[in-house]
Design an enzyme around this catalytic site. Structure first.
Site, PDB file in Angstrom:
ATOM      1  N   THR A   1      18.871   9.963  39.482  1.00  0.00           N
ATOM      2  CA  THR A   1      17.808  10.743  40.016  1.00  0.00           C
ATOM      3  C   THR A   1      16.582  10.611  38.970  1.00  0.00           C
ATOM      4  O   THR A   1      15.395  10.332  39.415  1.00  0.00           O
ATOM      5  CB  THR A   1      18.146  11.888  40.467  1.00  0.00           C
ATOM      6  OG1 THR A   1      19.493  11.841  41.281  1.00  0.00           O
ATOM      7  CG2 THR A   1      17.105  12.920  40.898  1.00  0.00           C
TER       8      THR A   1
ATOM      9  N   THR B   1      24.555  11.151  36.285  1.00  0.00           N
ATOM     10  CA  THR B   1      24.272   9.891  35.886  1.00  0.00           C
ATOM     11  C   THR B   1      22.945   9.210  35.395  1.00  0.00           C
ATOM     12  O   THR B   1      22.937   8.450  35.176  1.00  0.00           O
ATOM     13  CB  THR B   1      24.873   8.719  37.217  1.00  0.00           C
ATOM     14  OG1 THR B   1      23.765   9.010  37.876  1.00  0.00           O
ATOM     15  CG2 THR B   1      26.064   8.675  37.540  1.00  0.00           C
TER      16      THR B   1
ATOM     17  N   ASP C   1      13.924  15.803  44.322  1.00  0.00           N
ATOM     18  CA  ASP C   1      14.254  15.663  45.678  1.00  0.00           C
ATOM     19  C   ASP C   1      14.024  17.074  46.353  1.00  0.00           C
ATOM     20  O   ASP C   1      13.815  17.889  45.871  1.00  0.00           O
ATOM     21  CB  ASP C   1      15.877  15.406  45.966  1.00  0.00           C
ATOM     22  CG  ASP C   1      16.564  16.291  45.003  1.00  0.00           C
ATOM     23  OD1 ASP C   1      16.326  17.141  45.104  1.00  0.00           O
ATOM     24  OD2 ASP C   1      17.841  15.832  44.619  1.00  0.00           O
TER      25      ASP C   1
ATOM     26  N   ASP D   1      53.530  14.199  32.553  1.00  0.00           N
ATOM     27  CA  ASP D   1      53.042  14.040  33.893  1.00  0.00           C
ATOM     28  C   ASP D   1      51.727  14.274  34.452  1.00  0.00           C
ATOM     29  O   ASP D   1      51.318  13.992  35.380  1.00  0.00           O
ATOM     30  CB  ASP D   1      54.030  14.251  34.830  1.00  0.00           C
ATOM     31  CG  ASP D   1      54.187  15.647  35.167  1.00  0.00           C
ATOM     32  OD1 ASP D   1      53.203  16.465  34.449  1.00  0.00           O
ATOM     33  OD2 ASP D   1      54.904  16.118  36.147  1.00  0.00           O
ATOM     34  N   GLY D   2      50.900  14.946  33.473  1.00  0.00           N
ATOM     35  CA  GLY D   2      49.381  15.396  33.763  1.00  0.00           C
ATOM     36  C   GLY D   2      49.282  16.779  34.342  1.00  0.00           C
ATOM     37  O   GLY D   2      48.344  17.354  34.625  1.00  0.00           O
ATOM     38  N   GLU D   3      50.599  17.283  34.698  1.00  0.00           N
ATOM     39  CA  GLU D   3      50.493  18.942  34.958  1.00  0.00           C
ATOM     40  C   GLU D   3      50.002  19.512  33.928  1.00  0.00           C
ATOM     41  O   GLU D   3      50.217  19.363  32.807  1.00  0.00           O
ATOM     42  CB  GLU D   3      51.904  19.290  35.695  1.00  0.00           C
ATOM     43  CG  GLU D   3      52.395  18.881  36.887  1.00  0.00           C
ATOM     44  CD  GLU D   3      53.578  19.380  37.225  1.00  0.00           C
ATOM     45  OE1 GLU D   3      54.447  20.271  36.736  1.00  0.00           O
ATOM     46  OE2 GLU D   3      54.303  18.825  38.323  1.00  0.00           O
TER      47      GLU D   3
ATOM     48  N   HIS E   1      24.436  23.994  42.753  1.00  0.00           N
ATOM     49  CA  HIS E   1      23.525  22.964  43.565  1.00  0.00           C
ATOM     50  C   HIS E   1      22.635  23.719  44.578  1.00  0.00           C
ATOM     51  O   HIS E   1      21.498  23.193  44.835  1.00  0.00           O
ATOM     52  CB  HIS E   1      24.194  21.978  43.860  1.00  0.00           C
ATOM     53  CG  HIS E   1      23.594  20.910  44.771  1.00  0.00           C
ATOM     54  ND1 HIS E   1      22.454  20.060  44.232  1.00  0.00           N
ATOM     55  CD2 HIS E   1      23.764  20.558  45.876  1.00  0.00           C
ATOM     56  CE1 HIS E   1      22.136  19.367  45.195  1.00  0.00           C
ATOM     57  NE2 HIS E   1      22.755  19.444  46.390  1.00  0.00           N
TER      58      HIS E   1
ATOM     59  N   LYS F   1      13.771  11.658  48.202  1.00  0.00           N
ATOM     60  CA  LYS F   1      14.855  10.742  47.395  1.00  0.00           C
ATOM     61  C   LYS F   1      15.881  10.520  48.643  1.00  0.00           C
ATOM     62  O   LYS F   1      16.266  11.383  49.438  1.00  0.00           O
ATOM     63  CB  LYS F   1      15.419  11.577  46.081  1.00  0.00           C
ATOM     64  CG  LYS F   1      16.607  10.933  45.727  1.00  0.00           C
ATOM     65  CD  LYS F   1      17.368  11.798  44.572  1.00  0.00           C
ATOM     66  CE  LYS F   1      18.645  12.583  44.949  1.00  0.00           C
ATOM     67  NZ  LYS F   1      19.114  13.282  43.956  1.00  0.00           N
TER      68      LYS F   1
HETATM   69  C1  R5P Z   1      21.199  16.107  43.723  1.00  0.00           C
HETATM   70  O1  R5P Z   1      21.099  16.568  44.844  1.00  0.00           O
HETATM   71  C2  R5P Z   1      21.274  16.776  42.447  1.00  0.00           C
HETATM   72  O2  R5P Z   1      20.300  17.901  42.578  1.00  0.00           O
HETATM   73  C3  R5P Z   1      20.743  16.089  41.003  1.00  0.00           C
HETATM   74  O3  R5P Z   1      19.690  15.590  41.649  1.00  0.00           O
HETATM   75  C4  R5P Z   1      21.790  15.060  41.215  1.00  0.00           C
HETATM   76  O4  R5P Z   1      23.165  15.450  41.331  1.00  0.00           O
HETATM   77  C5  R5P Z   1      21.727  14.286  39.749  1.00  0.00           C
HETATM   78  O5  R5P Z   1      22.768  13.317  39.750  1.00  0.00           O
HETATM   79  P1  R5P Z   1      22.454  11.860  39.068  1.00  0.00           P
HETATM   80  O6  R5P Z   1      22.279  12.436  37.517  1.00  0.00           O
HETATM   81  O7  R5P Z   1      23.730  11.156  39.182  1.00  0.00           O
HETATM   82  O8  R5P Z   1      21.458  11.437  39.904  1.00  0.00           O
END
Ligand code: R5P
Length: 311
Positions: free
Chosen positions: A224, A221, A167, A36-38, A128, A190
């Site tokens: 950025t 992804t 950013d 069940d994923g547990e 972060h 950004k």
């Molecule tokens: C956001 O403020 C982080 O410092 C990264 O710039 C961000 O999370 C990178 O995510 P992605 O590669 O999806 O843009």
């Protein structure tokens, strides 16, 4: 007190390398997945042991977080004297504030859960936001891979190069790279449109005719980086950019997106396992020496200062 390294299913390679460097007797921790994923982690008896649970919470983040919480509880119940969660990549760290009414503060929820699972202390690498420490009720040690990554970036430290923060959140990180490489820093304005889409709106600084070294805490992804590169090219920066980020998640089409950019080098650490990243000029700097040294110092009660991320 004896030392043991336990690990989650997503960080077995990293944890084993850390254990080997410390001369520890392998790693402990097995995780059984129920239909069940547990998840049901188990560890051997750890009575009186100083346990370090090495577990990055990369994709699938939710599974890895629950697994980490259960592993910590398992270590406690197995008699560990002290449990330190070593979480090089800490998921949900980006959710450190609400961006609108009705949202959760994910970082705070994860911090509370980690504290109440029985961890005595958290060790993370370039999270972060360094101010995240305030969300935790337990002591937090924030290590940094910036100096290890900067060593690999030294050949980029030419007079016409600049460090680019994609950013404002990455500006302090960029300053640390800039100081180590002796390069000026440029910051991108950004705004995030969604989890997989961002917009680079402008630059604070000059990039015309310059080589850019883009630095960030993580590549998820790749949106950025892609929007930053687009903006830099439009403002006259030279193609053949270099990217350095501590954590490489490479999800949501990141590899395809980044492969289309004029990137010469993409540097990340081994905080996350990178088995499916092909087609990029990828270079991996290991954080095993950093983690092993931090664990050794914590175990022996020695100062960590030199290894910590600077605010
Ligand atoms: C956001 O403020 C982080 O410092 C990264 O710039 C961000 O999370 C990178 O995510 P992605 O590669 O999806 O843009």
């Amino acid at each position: 007190m004896n030392l043991a390294i336990a690990c989650g299913s997503g960080s077995r390679r990293l944890a084993s390398a850390v254990a080997a460097r410390l001369g520890a007797n392998g790693v402990v921790g097995e995780v059984e997945r129920f239909p069940d994923g547990e998840l049901r982690p188990s560890v051997p008896e750890l009575r009186g042991v100083d346990v370090f649970v090495v577990a990055s919470t990369g994709p699938p983040a939710n599974d890895h977080i629950v697994e980490l919480l259960l592993l910590i509880d398992a270590c406690r119940r197995a008699g560990a004297d002290r449990v330190t969660a070593v979480v090089p990549y800490l998921a949900y760290a980006r959710q450190d504030r609400r961006n609108g009414v009705g949202q959760a503060i994910g970082a705070r929820v994860v911090a509370t859960a980690l504290g109440s699972s029985g961890a005595d202390r958290l060790v993370a690498v370039d999270p972060h936001n360094l101010a995240l420490e305030a969300a935790f009720g337990i002591p937090v040690e924030m290590l940094s891979a910036v100096s290890a990554l900067s060593d690999s970036l030294l050949p980029e430290a030419a007079p016409d190069a600049v460090v680019v923060a994609p950013d404002f959140g990455a500006a302090k990180l960029a300053e640390r790279y800039g100081a180590l490489l002796g390069l000026p820093v440029v910051v991108v304005r950004k705004s995030r449109v969604s989890g997989s889409s961002v917009r680079a709106k402008g630059l604070v600084g000059e990039v015309e005719g310059r080589h850019a070294v883009i630095v960030d805490d993580m590549i998820s992804t790749g949106a950025t980086i892609a929007s930053t590169v687009e903006l830099l090219l439009a403002d006259g920066a030279l193609p053949g950019m270099v990217v350095a980020a501590t954590h490489g998640l490479f999800v949501g089409g990141a590899v395809t997106r980044l492969a289309e950019l004029p990137l010469r080098r993409v540097l990340v650490t081994d905080s996350l396992e990178l088995s499916e990243v092909v087609g990029l000029p990828l270079e991996v700097t290991s954080i095993v020496p950093l983690l092993a040294e931090a664990i050794r110092r914590l175990h022996q009660g020695e100062p960590l200062e030199a290894l910590l991320a600077k605010t």
